[in-house]
Structures are given as structure tokens and as C-alpha cells.
Design an enzyme around this catalytic site. Structure first.
Site, short mmCIF file in Angstrom:
data_model
loop_
_atom_site.label_atom_id
_atom_site.label_comp_id
_atom_site.label_asym_id
_atom_site.label_seq_id
_atom_site.Cartn_x
_atom_site.Cartn_y
_atom_site.Cartn_z
N ASN A 9 -28.96 -60.66 39.72
CA ASN A 9 -28.22 -59.84 40.69
C ASN A 9 -28.11 -60.67 41.97
O ASN A 9 -29.09 -60.86 42.68
CB ASN A 9 -28.99 -58.54 40.93
N HIS A 179 -22.34 -47.85 41.18
CA HIS A 179 -23.65 -47.46 40.63
C HIS A 179 -23.51 -47.07 39.15
O HIS A 179 -24.35 -46.33 38.62
CB HIS A 179 -24.26 -46.24 41.35
N LEU A 208 -29.64 -41.25 44.57
CA LEU A 208 -29.91 -41.19 46.01
C LEU A 208 -30.85 -42.33 46.39
O LEU A 208 -32.07 -42.22 46.28
CB LEU A 208 -30.55 -39.83 46.36
N VAL A 330 -34.79 -42.09 46.94
CA VAL A 330 -34.95 -40.76 47.50
C VAL A 330 -35.00 -39.72 46.37
O VAL A 330 -35.87 -38.84 46.35
CB VAL A 330 -33.80 -40.42 48.47
N GLU A 332 -35.93 -39.97 43.30
CA GLU A 332 -37.14 -40.01 42.48
C GLU A 332 -38.38 -39.55 43.24
O GLU A 332 -39.36 -39.13 42.63
CB GLU A 332 -37.37 -41.44 41.97
N ASN A 333 -38.32 -39.68 44.58
CA ASN A 333 -39.56 -39.47 45.35
C ASN A 333 -39.57 -38.30 46.31
O ASN A 333 -40.65 -37.86 46.71
CB ASN A 333 -39.86 -40.75 46.16
P1 AMP Z 1 -33.34 -47.55 46.58
O1 AMP Z 1 -32.02 -48.00 47.11
O2 AMP Z 1 -33.25 -46.86 45.25
O3 AMP Z 1 -34.38 -48.63 46.59
O4 AMP Z 1 -33.89 -46.41 47.59
C1 AMP Z 1 -34.22 -46.70 48.90
C2 AMP Z 1 -34.39 -45.41 49.67
O5 AMP Z 1 -35.41 -44.63 49.02
C3 AMP Z 1 -34.86 -45.61 51.11
O6 AMP Z 1 -34.14 -44.76 51.97
C4 AMP Z 1 -36.31 -45.18 51.07
O7 AMP Z 1 -36.75 -44.66 52.29
C5 AMP Z 1 -36.28 -44.10 50.02
N1 AMP Z 1 -37.62 -43.85 49.49
C6 AMP Z 1 -38.41 -44.70 48.83
N2 AMP Z 1 -39.61 -44.12 48.56
C7 AMP Z 1 -39.56 -42.86 49.08
C8 AMP Z 1 -40.47 -41.76 49.14
N3 AMP Z 1 -41.69 -41.85 48.62
N4 AMP Z 1 -40.03 -40.63 49.75
C9 AMP Z 1 -38.82 -40.54 50.28
N5 AMP Z 1 -37.92 -41.54 50.25
C10 AMP Z 1 -38.27 -42.69 49.66
#
Ligand code: AMP
Length: 398
Positions: A9, A179, A208, A330, A332-333
Site C-alpha cells: 500500500n 473503501h 468509520l 471508530v 470497531e472500538n
Molecule cells: P482507522 O482509520 O481505521 O485506523 O481509524 C482511525 C480512527 O479510529 C481514529 O479517529 C481513532 O481515534 C479511532 N479509534 C481508534 N481506537 C479507538 C478507540 N478505542 N475508541 C475510539 N476511537 C478509536
């Protein structure tokens, strides 16, 4: 024979790689070279012995890939032992031409180069990555897996913008969606979790992350998605606005004398959560909101309201919905986003179980009650695995 694919990538100043077993999704080794072309670069490699980091100048993407190959030799696993079946490249924009992964040859590189005006930030780096990998792995089949490909099944009434016909006919102005690799992976996994065939499942997928997008997937095929000609349209993102009135740029040009480039930059880089709160990272916005920050509270509400609006719209597009699926950082978490975005949708059969939603897990899981009409799922995305699978399928089918 081996089932390993080297997934690459390439960004404008970065190169991410992962040696993935396409059957299991397991990464035998992976790494990231960053700040390519700057005075000081950084390379992290993860192998069987853990993680090693090197700080040194990385002048070009070719140097980055050479450093990756050397890291595999020094820290494992040795590429000679693994015997790679293919190199799989993430390519952002495949336009209307690529609805499936394709073998990389000179024609494909020319076609992806022709699409640079549609993805000026991404396609040039992807082209560079393909050229470099062909030079360093001349004997391996190389496959391009497009972020837009999964959404090439959108029907004309979903991908057509109501603008002068010449714009679409002569300039390719239409919805493409992005995506796609993640939406494809997650909708397949959702079907697996429901113990059904993908062609038997209607799903609304909510990716997200830093970038955010929604899609409506009918029987395994994308029929609607929130990103458009570029990845700017749709949901609220880390630094991107998502939907705004298309008249806003013209208004700002007239009233504030801003240039088109200024506005483009502002909508892509300093809008979204960043524009509303000064922070683009969702965790930081959450922390501010928990501390009583009003701007962060509004940003959270805008973010979740937009998601809910798309869920309602895509419910109407699909007619019947089997699953709503959350994925990426976001999705997933953040239990609070999932709960807020789907609140008040009981009449649509969508409910979230508070305890299941609050449980932390890295596994794909259901967070709706067992008797919930629509399954609400959390499915960790794995774009590298999807690229590896699609690449291997293509080279094995030749
Ligand atoms: P990604 O592009 O999939 O890597 O997602 C990045 C986004 O996920 C960022 O805005 C992070 O702040 C958010 N993120 C990662 N871990 C968490 C968490 N435990 N709770 C809330 N948001 C998260």
C-alpha cells in the site's frame, strides 16, 4: 506452492507492506516505511522476532521496498523460504474501467495514470509502487486491487449525479465510492457470522475510521455508497467534511475571495472533526467531550446524526436489512458512537444490547439482542487479507 501474497500500500511518502497468508489472513511479516523523500525517514518491520525500527534517510519508494526486502532477510521471515505467489497492490481509483482486480502490465499502469486527475493524492503513489515492485520482483505476478471496484455494481440511478450530461459523458463525473476492499471484506464476514451465504444477506456497512463511508450491500453486491467522485462526500470524517451544500465553495470564492485550491484543501484537511473541534483523532474528541467541551459534544452529535441519516436512507434503498455492520477504528472500538448512531431505530428492528455493545473484543461479534430483527454486528476489517485473497484468486484462475 504457497498461498502467501506480499500486499503493498503505497502513499505519497509512505510504503506499507504485509506478507499475508491468503488462506488464513495471518501476516507472517509486515512493516511501514514513512517520510520517504524527507531528510529523515523511519522504517518499522515486524517479523517472527518482534519489531525493529530504523531511522535513516529513505530517498525513494524503491529504497523503501529494498529496505523491506532487506528487513525480511535480516529479521525474517525469509522471502526465499516463503515463496510468494503474487504481489497485491492497493490502488485507490480504478474509475469505471476496473470492477475487479487486474493483473498489472504496462496498459494497466497507463490506465491508472490516466485516472490521476480523479485521485491526485493517491494514484500517482500507487503507480510508483507498482513500477517499483515490478522492478524488484520481475518474476512475480502483480495484481492491482482497486478501492473503487466493489462499488462498480452500483446501478446507474445510484451512481449518476443530476448534472449536465456532458460532465459525466466527457469527464467521468459520477459516484465511484471508496473503501471498497473493506466493504467487501466486512460484508462477507458479516454473512459468515450470520451463517448465511453472502448472496443471501442485505447489509448496511459503516466503515468509520479516519475516513468514513457507508454502503448498502444487497446479496453481496454494493448498490449504494456514501463517497462519490472522490472520498470527500458522505459521512463526517477526521479531517473531511463529508456532505455540504455544493454551493458552499462558490459562495466562499465570491464572499471571501478564497481560491478553489484553498477551499479544496480546507474541505479535505481542516474540516470534519478537525474543523469542529481542532482535533482529528476520534479518541481525543471523545476525551474532550467527556471533560465537558461543548464543541466536542456538538461534533459527536453531528458525526452520529450523519451516520443515522445514512442508515435510514440505506434501509429505504435496500427495503429489507439483515445486518448493520460497524468496522474500522471508530466503528470497531467506540461503543458510544454505535449506541448513539442507532438510537431510536427500534421501529426499524434495529436495537443495540447495552452489555454486548460495551464488551471490548477484537473478534467479529453481534451486539444486538438475540431476538433483534436486524443483526447489529462489529466486524474488524482486514483490507490486507482481502487484497491477498483477491490477488491469489486471480493468479490461480489464470
Ligand atoms: P482507522 O482509520 O481505521 O485506523 O481509524 C482511525 C480512527 O479510529 C481514529 O479517529 C481513532 O481515534 C479511532 N479509534 C481508534 N481506537 C479507538 C478507540 N478505542 N475508541 C475510539 N476511537 C478509536
Amino acid at each position: 506452492m504457497t498461498d502467501h501474497v506480499l500486499v503493498i500500500n503505497t502513499g505519497s511518502s509512505s510504503l506499507k507492506y504485509s506478507l499475508v497468508d491468503a488462506r488464513t489472513g495471518e501476516a507472517a511479516g509486515s512493516g511501514l516505511a514513512e517520510r520517504i523523500g524527507e531528510s529523515q525517514g523511519h522504517h518499522v518491520h515486524r517479523g517472527p522476532d518482534g519489531e525493529t525500527g530504523t531511522t535513516a534517510k529513505i530517498p525513494t519508494h524503491e529504497d523503501a521496498l529494498r529496505a523491506a526486502i532487506e528487513a525480511f532477510e535480516s529479521h525474517g521471515p525469509s522471502l526465499d523460504d516463503v515463496e510468494i505467489a503474487a504481489v497485491g497492490h492497493r490502488v485507490v481509483h480504478g474509475g469505471s474501467r476496473f470492477g475487479a482486480p487486474a493483473l498489472i502490465d504496462d496498459d494497466l499502469i497507463a490506465a491508472v495514470t490516466d485516472l490521476v486527475p480523479l485521485a491526485p493524492l493517491h494514484n500517482p503513489a500507487n503507480v510508483e509502487g507498482m513500477k517499483v515492485a515490478r522492478r524488484l520482483f520481475p518474476d512475480l505476478p502483480q495484481v492491482a486491487v482497486f478501492d473503487t471496484a466493489f462499488h462498480q455494481t452500483l446501478p446507474p440511478h445510484a451512481y449518476t449525479y443530476a448534472v449536465p450530461r456532458s460532465w459525466s459523458e466527457e469527464h467521468g463525473i459520477r459516484r465511484y465510492g471508496f473503501h471498497g476492499t473493506s466493504h467487501a471484506f466486512v460484508s462477507q464476514e458479516a454473512a459468515r457470522l450470520l451463517d448465511r451465504e453472502p448472496d443471501d444477506v442485505n447489509a448496511i456497512v459503516l466503515h468509520l475510521g479516519n475516513g468514513c463511508s457507508a454502503s448498502a450491500v444487497r446479496g453481496g453486491r454494493s448498490v449504494e455508497t456514501s463517497m462519490g467522485l472522490t472520498p470527500l462526500e458522505g459521512l463526517v470524517m477526521g479531517t473531511r467534511s463529508g456532505d455540504v451544500d455544493p454551493a458552499v465553495p462558490a459562495y466562499l470564492m465570491r464572499e471571501l475571495d478564497l481560491s478553489m485550491d484553498d477551499i479544496d484543501q480546507a474541505l479535505n484537511k481542516s474540516s470534519g472533526l478537525q474543523g469542529l473541534t481542532g482535533e482529528n483523532d476520534f479518541r481525543e474528541v471523545s476525551r474532550l467531550r467527556a471533560g465537558g467541551d461543548e464543541r466536542a459534544a456538538l461534533a459527536f452529535d453531528v458525526y452520529c446524526h450523519r451516520i443515522r441519516k445514512y442508515v435510514g436512507a440505506y434501509y429505504a434503498v435496500l427495503g429489507t436489512v439483515d445486518a448493520v455492520v460497524f468496522t474500522a477504528g471508530v466503528g470497531e472500538n467506540s461503543a458510544e458512537v454505535r449506541a448513539a448512531a442507532l438510537s431510536g431505530l427500534q421501529r426499524l428492528g434495529i436495537t443495540v444490547d447495552e452489555n454486548l455493545n460495551a464488551a471490548q473484543s477484537k473478534e467479529a461479534r453481534r451486539i444486538s439482542p438475540d431476538d433483534g430483527e436486524v443483526a447489529v454486528l462489529v466486524v474488524p476489517t482486514n483490507e490486507e487479507w482481502q487484497i491477498a485473497r483477491e490477488s491469489l484468486n486471480l493468479v490461480r484462475s489464470r
